[in-house]
Every structure is written in C-alpha cells, then in structure tokens.
Scaffold this motif. Structure first.
Motif, PDB file in Angstrom:
ATOM      1  N   ARG A  69      45.749  57.915  37.972  1.00 23.85           N
ATOM      2  CA  ARG A  69      46.607  58.174  39.312  1.00 23.85           C
ATOM      3  C   ARG A  69      46.397  59.609  39.297  1.00 23.85           C
TER       4      ARG A  69
ATOM      5  N   SER B 248      40.120  50.820  31.965  1.00 30.58           N
ATOM      6  CA  SER B 248      40.192  49.392  32.476  1.00 30.58           C
ATOM      7  C   SER B 248      41.739  48.823  32.673  1.00 30.58           C
ATOM      8  N   GLY B 249      41.815  47.860  33.018  1.00 30.32           N
ATOM      9  CA  GLY B 249      43.131  47.057  33.421  1.00 30.32           C
ATOM     10  C   GLY B 249      43.686  47.481  34.629  1.00 30.32           C
ATOM     11  N   LEU B 250      45.052  47.298  34.736  1.00 33.01           N
ATOM     12  CA  LEU B 250      45.538  47.733  35.938  1.00 33.01           C
ATOM     13  C   LEU B 250      45.741  48.944  36.632  1.00 33.01           C
ATOM     14  N   ILE B 251      45.275  50.207  35.829  1.00 36.13           N
ATOM     15  CA  ILE B 251      45.201  51.419  36.314  1.00 36.13           C
ATOM     16  C   ILE B 251      44.069  51.532  37.271  1.00 36.13           C
TER      17      ILE B 251
ATOM     18  N   VAL C  21      42.493  48.684  38.725  1.00 38.05           N
ATOM     19  CA  VAL C  21      42.889  47.994  39.965  1.00 38.05           C
ATOM     20  C   VAL C  21      43.755  48.767  40.932  1.00 38.05           C
ATOM     21  N   ASP C  22      44.797  49.476  40.488  1.00 37.89           N
ATOM     22  CA  ASP C  22      45.561  50.257  41.224  1.00 37.89           C
ATOM     23  C   ASP C  22      44.706  51.474  41.996  1.00 37.89           C
TER      24      ASP C  22
ATOM     25  N   LEU D 216      37.186  43.389  34.997  1.00 36.24           N
ATOM     26  CA  LEU D 216      37.694  43.774  36.354  1.00 36.24           C
ATOM     27  C   LEU D 216      37.530  42.810  37.231  1.00 36.24           C
TER      28      LEU D 216
ATOM     29  N   LEU E 237      40.347  40.409  36.767  1.00 35.50           N
ATOM     30  CA  LEU E 237      41.486  40.950  37.535  1.00 35.50           C
ATOM     31  C   LEU E 237      41.641  40.961  39.006  1.00 35.50           C
TER      32      LEU E 237
ATOM     33  N   LEU F  39      44.470  38.914  41.094  1.00 40.13           N
ATOM     34  CA  LEU F  39      45.604  39.593  41.933  1.00 40.13           C
ATOM     35  C   LEU F  39      45.147  39.851  43.257  1.00 40.13           C
TER      36      LEU F  39
ATOM     37  N   LEU G 291      43.109  41.112  45.166  1.00 35.04           N
ATOM     38  CA  LEU G 291      42.888  42.519  45.920  1.00 35.04           C
ATOM     39  C   LEU G 291      41.856  42.054  46.977  1.00 35.04           C
TER      40      LEU G 291
END
Length: 128
Positions: free
Chosen positions: A28, A60-63, A65-66, A91, A94, A98, A100
C-alpha cells in the motif's frame, strides 16, 4: 490508423502499449507512486492502455489485488485502463473470484480454450 484512398484498405499502425513493471515487493505504501506512473502513462499512451507486468512480483494475495484495483482506478481517471501481464495462477484465481474489472494479457475469449490447448476427445465420441 491512417486513412486510405478510396477502394484501398487503410494502413494500420501497430500500437505498443506503455508497460509498468511492478517491483518484487509491492504494498500500500507504493500505491501513490505507482498511481502517478499509471496516470501519466495512460494519458500519454495511445488508447490509454497501460500494461502492468506482475511477473516478478513476490507479493501475493489481497494486497496485490488491492494495488491492482487502485491502479485500475487511477488509469480510469486518466481515461485509460490497465492490462495485467504475467499473473500467477493464484492471482488469476483471486481476480476471477473477486470479479475485479482488469484485463489479463493472453486471456482467451469467453467459451474459447486458450491458444495451444486442444479439447480432449474420448474414443467413440460422435462427431460434432
């Protein structure tokens, strides 16, 4: 694209989209800098497409994706969009889960198998 003379096909110029290679560890804290890069590249690129290369990203993960969602928002605000290059299978899953709204490079058309993949045929199956 340039206009051709009457009765001739137009000449099409190939367009190379702007590429932004994400660092191995992205979080972030990087969103502000990356968003500025995406906005500048989307505004300057023909068609507004910015390819975000995530092939070397270890986050990886939601970070991740965010981060990609925020980069897509930044590109949209500049009148463009992002295309993700080199996503891992995790990815991809995910992003699909989601929903996206980002385009994945090399993504096959809906209902079409990816290039180079043939459907399995069982012996004795009737011809279609």
């Amino acid at each position: 694209m340039s206009r051709g003379r009457a009765g001739r096909l137009p000449t099409v110029d190939s367009v190379t989209p702007a590429v932004l290679v994400l660092p191995p560890f992205v979080g972030r804290d990087d969103v502000g800098r990356l968003s500025r890069d995406v906005r500048a590249r989307a505004a300057a690129a023909e068609g507004g497409v910015v390819v975000c290369d995530v092939g070397g990203v270890l986050t990886s993960g939601l970070i991740l994706v965010d981060v990609l969602a925020r980069l897509q928002l930044a590109a949209r605000r500049a009148g463009g969009r992002i295309r993700v290059r080199g996503p891992s299978p995790e990815l991809r899953a995910l992003l699909g889960l989601l929903a996206l709204p980002v385009e994945l490079e090399g993504q096959s058309e809906q209902g079409e198998p990816p290039l180079g993949v043939e459907e399995a045929v069982e012996p004795g199956d009737p011809a279609a």
